[in-house]
Scaffold this motif. Structure first.
Motif, PDB file in Angstrom:
ATOM      1  N   TYR A 437      28.923 111.056  51.282  1.00 49.08           N
ATOM      2  CA  TYR A 437      30.204 111.945  51.707  1.00 49.08           C
ATOM      3  C   TYR A 437      30.692 112.720  50.373  1.00 49.08           C
ATOM      4  O   TYR A 437      31.476 113.906  50.371  1.00 49.08           O
ATOM      5  N   LYS A 438      30.132 112.082  49.199  1.00 50.90           N
ATOM      6  CA  LYS A 438      30.247 112.678  47.601  1.00 50.90           C
ATOM      7  C   LYS A 438      29.763 114.136  47.800  1.00 50.90           C
ATOM      8  O   LYS A 438      30.079 114.667  46.763  1.00 50.90           O
ATOM      9  N   SER A 439      29.351 114.227  48.062  1.00 44.81           N
ATOM     10  CA  SER A 439      28.730 115.819  48.424  1.00 44.81           C
ATOM     11  C   SER A 439      29.684 116.616  49.583  1.00 44.81           C
ATOM     12  O   SER A 439      29.156 118.076  49.120  1.00 44.81           O
ATOM     13  N   TYR A 440      30.706 116.056  49.519  1.00 46.45           N
ATOM     14  CA  TYR A 440      31.762 117.471  50.282  1.00 46.45           C
ATOM     15  C   TYR A 440      32.915 116.950  49.205  1.00 46.45           C
ATOM     16  O   TYR A 440      33.608 116.260  49.366  1.00 46.45           O
ATOM     17  N   ASP A 441      33.860 118.374  49.474  1.00 44.62           N
ATOM     18  CA  ASP A 441      34.848 118.306  48.909  1.00 44.62           C
ATOM     19  C   ASP A 441      36.181 117.682  49.588  1.00 44.62           C
ATOM     20  O   ASP A 441      36.962 117.709  49.486  1.00 44.62           O
ATOM     21  N   VAL A 442      35.617 118.285  50.794  1.00 40.11           N
ATOM     22  CA  VAL A 442      36.494 118.331  52.549  1.00 40.11           C
ATOM     23  C   VAL A 442      35.356 117.424  53.503  1.00 40.11           C
ATOM     24  O   VAL A 442      34.902 117.479  53.968  1.00 40.11           O
ATOM     25  N   MET A 443      36.650 115.787  53.484  1.00 34.24           N
ATOM     26  CA  MET A 443      36.324 115.468  54.722  1.00 34.24           C
ATOM     27  C   MET A 443      37.164 114.735  55.587  1.00 34.24           C
ATOM     28  O   MET A 443      38.177 114.901  55.701  1.00 34.24           O
ATOM     29  N   VAL A 444      36.654 114.481  57.564  1.00 37.58           N
ATOM     30  CA  VAL A 444      37.443 114.037  58.511  1.00 37.58           C
ATOM     31  C   VAL A 444      36.774 112.870  58.602  1.00 37.58           C
ATOM     32  O   VAL A 444      35.169 112.846  58.910  1.00 37.58           O
ATOM     33  N   LEU A 445      36.745 111.632  58.166  1.00 39.39           N
ATOM     34  CA  LEU A 445      36.622 110.445  58.894  1.00 39.39           C
ATOM     35  C   LEU A 445      36.716 110.478  60.240  1.00 39.39           C
ATOM     36  O   LEU A 445      38.264 110.085  59.971  1.00 39.39           O
ATOM     37  N   VAL A 446      36.012 109.586  61.249  1.00 39.16           N
ATOM     38  CA  VAL A 446      36.893 109.408  62.332  1.00 39.16           C
ATOM     39  C   VAL A 446      36.087 107.995  62.868  1.00 39.16           C
ATOM     40  O   VAL A 446      34.795 108.205  63.311  1.00 39.16           O
ATOM     41  N   GLY A 447      36.801 106.982  63.340  1.00 42.40           N
ATOM     42  CA  GLY A 447      36.133 105.513  64.041  1.00 42.40           C
ATOM     43  C   GLY A 447      36.686 105.330  64.667  1.00 42.40           C
ATOM     44  O   GLY A 447      38.248 105.465  65.050  1.00 42.40           O
ATOM     45  N   LEU A 448      36.140 104.810  66.000  1.00 40.39           N
ATOM     46  CA  LEU A 448      36.744 104.535  66.645  1.00 40.39           C
ATOM     47  C   LEU A 448      36.670 102.867  67.330  1.00 40.39           C
ATOM     48  O   LEU A 448      35.603 102.562  67.301  1.00 40.39           O
ATOM     49  N   GLY A 449      37.155 102.586  67.164  1.00 42.41           N
ATOM     50  CA  GLY A 449      37.735 100.718  67.054  1.00 42.41           C
ATOM     51  C   GLY A 449      36.813 100.181  65.819  1.00 42.41           C
ATOM     52  O   GLY A 449      37.280 100.756  65.066  1.00 42.41           O
ATOM     53  N   ILE A 450      35.891  99.662  66.299  1.00 44.35           N
ATOM     54  CA  ILE A 450      35.075  98.971  65.414  1.00 44.35           C
ATOM     55  C   ILE A 450      35.085 100.361  64.749  1.00 44.35           C
ATOM     56  O   ILE A 450      33.706 100.068  63.542  1.00 44.35           O
ATOM     57  N   GLY A 451      34.004 100.931  64.747  1.00 46.74           N
ATOM     58  CA  GLY A 451      33.826 101.969  64.506  1.00 46.74           C
ATOM     59  C   GLY A 451      34.366 102.782  62.949  1.00 46.74           C
ATOM     60  O   GLY A 451      33.681 103.183  62.348  1.00 46.74           O
ATOM     61  N   ALA A 452      35.466 101.586  63.214  1.00 43.80           N
ATOM     62  CA  ALA A 452      36.335 102.197  61.580  1.00 43.80           C
ATOM     63  C   ALA A 452      35.429 102.106  60.199  1.00 43.80           C
ATOM     64  O   ALA A 452      36.163 102.473  58.871  1.00 43.80           O
ATOM     65  N   THR A 453      34.583 100.724  60.321  1.00 42.66           N
ATOM     66  CA  THR A 453      34.020 100.068  59.211  1.00 42.66           C
ATOM     67  C   THR A 453      33.459 100.451  57.912  1.00 42.66           C
ATOM     68  O   THR A 453      33.739 100.713  56.778  1.00 42.66           O
ATOM     69  N   PRO A 454      32.561 101.686  58.740  1.00 46.75           N
ATOM     70  CA  PRO A 454      31.569 102.572  57.060  1.00 46.75           C
ATOM     71  C   PRO A 454      33.057 103.433  56.479  1.00 46.75           C
ATOM     72  O   PRO A 454      32.568 103.566  55.283  1.00 46.75           O
ATOM     73  N   PHE A 455      34.429 103.507  57.009  1.00 43.59           N
ATOM     74  CA  PHE A 455      34.711 104.742  56.338  1.00 43.59           C
ATOM     75  C   PHE A 455      35.983 103.731  55.633  1.00 43.59           C
ATOM     76  O   PHE A 455      36.967 104.107  54.079  1.00 43.59           O
ATOM     77  N   ILE A 456      36.305 102.110  55.834  1.00 43.41           N
ATOM     78  CA  ILE A 456      36.749 101.597  55.151  1.00 43.41           C
ATOM     79  C   ILE A 456      36.210 101.654  54.261  1.00 43.41           C
ATOM     80  O   ILE A 456      36.558 101.493  53.082  1.00 43.41           O
TER      81      ILE A 456
END
Length: 631
Positions: A437-456
């Motif tokens: 993710y650090k290769s981008y200056d702007v990110m959109v993180l979308v987590g569905l239910g427990i799918g939020a874990t990597p973005f936490i």
């Protein structure tokens, strides 16, 4: 009552409540009219209408250019693989066309041997995509990730499996239905050309089936058929309703155990490649040459996993069982264990099963002195894991309904009580798309239910960056990406986090980290959004009361009444087209990384939107979206 009963009389008039609702509805309507997202969406709609006026040829060229830009890495790998198979097939085809066997069996033997050569290649290559340590090393330590689609390793594994199935059908089918019958019924003058390959005597059909080649071939076909069938989505996810005595043939356990039949398959393959009827020189028996290097790499992987996991397991520091069937584990970070946000680990609990390992995203940050995971109970194994850890937990002191906790490091535990904590082994870390993710200056993180874990984990990592930036007195906007040695890397502008969940109880899972990010992000670099889909959407009359309470409580206390955090919880589903429009208009000229973790249905929608915006609106905003499905 706080808003209307200012005198504290204990009641309010119906007319007062009515006027409050009208005021809130009017304010919501006026705010919606002035919402920047709607303005950007209107602008995008206008651009969309203008796009329709373009010529068909220009649209076709732009569509194909965007498609190539998004898929060129997959394309060249697939072309290389297909070209290699075509070359091997053609080489073996014409090689056998010049041999005496062609006079007896014709083109059947040429096609069968050509298919066999592609099978050797594919049986070797299919091991490489599942060498997780090797793929993680290539992603983290080399530049090959920029030209090889490492995120598609399992998809490539499945594609090769389909090619193997086709090769087996061609190779085995032609031998059984064409080559063997022609040898048995060949005229004597033609059979003499290949008689020395069978010891001089004319073989029978039973001879072929009972030979070493025949027996090993049948064993491989049967085991591959079982393996392929149980690996399909219908069986792996128990979508097939089998009779009760056969229910154990479906599910993840059946898939996992059947996949380990490959050990027998590869032993038979090596034996099958040694006892050949038509090839007698050692250099003509090339099966082992194809398999040697991939099998060494894969064997090294398995040995590394075995020694890395150890025999004592990881030390459990904290346990929490949240409402919504989610188990949180805090484990002491093993010595030398280094990982990046967005990566995942495999866990094993011998109390449940000695052989089963299941993957889970890491929710802690690399700077933390522990490793944490959040596990949703979606199957038998996770349900059993939650049950055995619930037995060692106690109700929360705060009286939160359904919440169980256990602090294994507290000094108040009775002697020997720590022994009751189940033993857990951990293997990893392993890489995924989200770690870059650090290769981008702007990110959109979308987590569905427990799918939020990597973005936490990513949010926690950013939180550490905020605090380190304050300590170093560096400017937070734009925030400098800070490496572990304290040096500055590149500028980071904005992150948008969208968490979409159905149940209100799930909002407790990550309450602490969301509050910390809101409190530490003084410049508004991270924009957090919670969406609760189990309620009527905002603007619906049936959700007017809860929307009004949210607005009042947020204004008075700065806390959302649904999530208990400073992050506003929206009712309903996000308008993704409006979200993309806002990001595109706000970050013109940037490359935006869109990371998603959740079900495949929303993944298809988001991927289609990224392609649409790249195709139709790049000329307007100069904003390019890259979509990744995180683990």
């Amino acid at each position: 009552m706080e808003e209307l009963d200012s005198d504290g009389v204990g009641y309010i008039e119906i007319s007062q409540l009515e006027s409050l609702f009208l005021q809130g509805t009017l304010g919501y309507a006026q705010g919606a009219c002035l919402n920047s997202q709607d303005l950007n969406y209107s602008q995008t709609l206008s651009q969309n209408l203008a796009q329709r006026k373009r010529g068909i040829i220009r649209k076709w060229i732009q569509h194909n250019c965007n498609y190539i830009s998004e898929n060129w890495r997959r394309a060249w790998v697939m072309c290389l693989w297909l070209a290699t198979m075509a070359i091997l097939f053609t080489w073996k085809f014409f090689q056998y066309k010049e041999r005496a066997a062609f006079q007896v069996m014709g083109y059947c033997v040429c096609v069968a041997k050509g298919a066999a050569e592609t099978l050797k290649l594919n049986m070797a290559v299919i091991l490489l995509p599942v060498c997780r340590n090797t793929v993680t090393w290539l992603r983290s330590s080399t530049k090959l990730g920029s030209i090889i689609p490492l995120d598609d390793n399992l998809n490539f594994h499945k594609v090769i499996a389909v090619a193997i199935t086709m090769g087996v059908i061609l190779h085995g089918g032609l031998h059984l239905t064409c080559d063997f019958p022609r040898i048995i019924t060949a005229p004597e003058d033609k059979y003499k050309l290949i008689a020395h390959d069978f010891g001089g005597e004319r073989p029978t059909y039973g001879f072929f089936l009972m030979s070493v080649e025949g027996i090993t071939g049948v064993i491989m076909v049967v085991l591959m058929a079982v393996n392929f069938t149980l690996a399909t989505r219908w069986f792996r996810r128990s979508l097939v309703k089998l009779p009760k005595p056969l229910q154990h043939l479906a599910g993840f356990n059946a898939f996992w155990f059947s996949h380990h039949l490959f050990i027998v398959v590869y032993i038979c393959l090596v034996i099958h490649g040694i006892f050949l009827f038509l090839s007698h020189e050692w250099y003509q028996k090339s099966t082992w040459m194809y398999l040697a290097v991939p099998m060494l790499i894969y064997s090294g992987e398995r040995l590394l996993r075995f020694f890395r996991t150890g025999r004592k397991g990881v030390e459990i520091l904290k346990v929490a069982v949240y409402p919504g069937n989610v188990l949180k584990l805090h484990m002491r970070k093993p010595r030398g264990f280094k990982y990046k946000s967005g990566q995942y680990v495999y866990l094993n609990c011998p109390q449940i099963s000695t052989f089963q390992w299941h993957p889970f995203s890491i929710t802690s940050a690399p700077a933390d002195d522990y490793v944490s995971v959040h596990i949703r109970t979606l199957g038998d194994w996770t349900q059993d894991l939650k049950c055995i850890f619930s037995e060692v937990c106690e109700p929360s002191m705060g009286g939160k309904s359904g919440l169980l906790r256990r602090d294994c490091m507290s000094g108040g535990l009775a002697s020997g009580e720590s022994e009751k904590v189940p033993l857990v082994f951990m293997d990893g870390p392993y890489g995924s798309a989200a770690q870059d993710y650090k290769s981008y200056d702007v990110m959109v993180l979308v987590g569905l239910g427990i799918g939020a874990t990597p973005f936490i984990s990513i949010l926690k990592d950013m939180l550490h960056s905020f605090k380190l930036a304050e300590q170093q007195q560096w400017p937070q906007e734009p925030l400098q990406k800070i490496q572990s040695n304290g040096s500055k890397k590149r500028q980071f502008n904005r992150a948008y986090f969208y968490w979409v969940t159905r149940e209100e109880s799930s909002l407790d899972w990550f309450k602490g980290i969301l509050n910390d990010v809101m409190e530490s992000d003084h410049k508004g670099i991270v924009e957090l959004h919670n969406y609760l889909t189990g309620a009527y959407e905002e603007g619906d009359a049936r959700s007017a009361l809860i929307t009004m309470l949210q607005t009042l409580n947020q204004a008075k206390h700065g806390v959302d009444i649904l999530s208990g955090t400073r992050v506003r919880t929206h009712l309903g589903r996000p308008d993704w087209r409006s979200v993309f429009s806002t990001v595109a208009a706000s970050h013109k000229g940037h490359r935006v990384g869109v990371y998603y973790c959740g079900t495949s249905t929303l993944a298809k929608e988001l991927k289609a939107l990224t392609s649409e915006f790249n195709e139709k609106f790049y000329s307007t905003y100069k904003t390019w979206f890259d979509f990744y499905k995180a683990f």
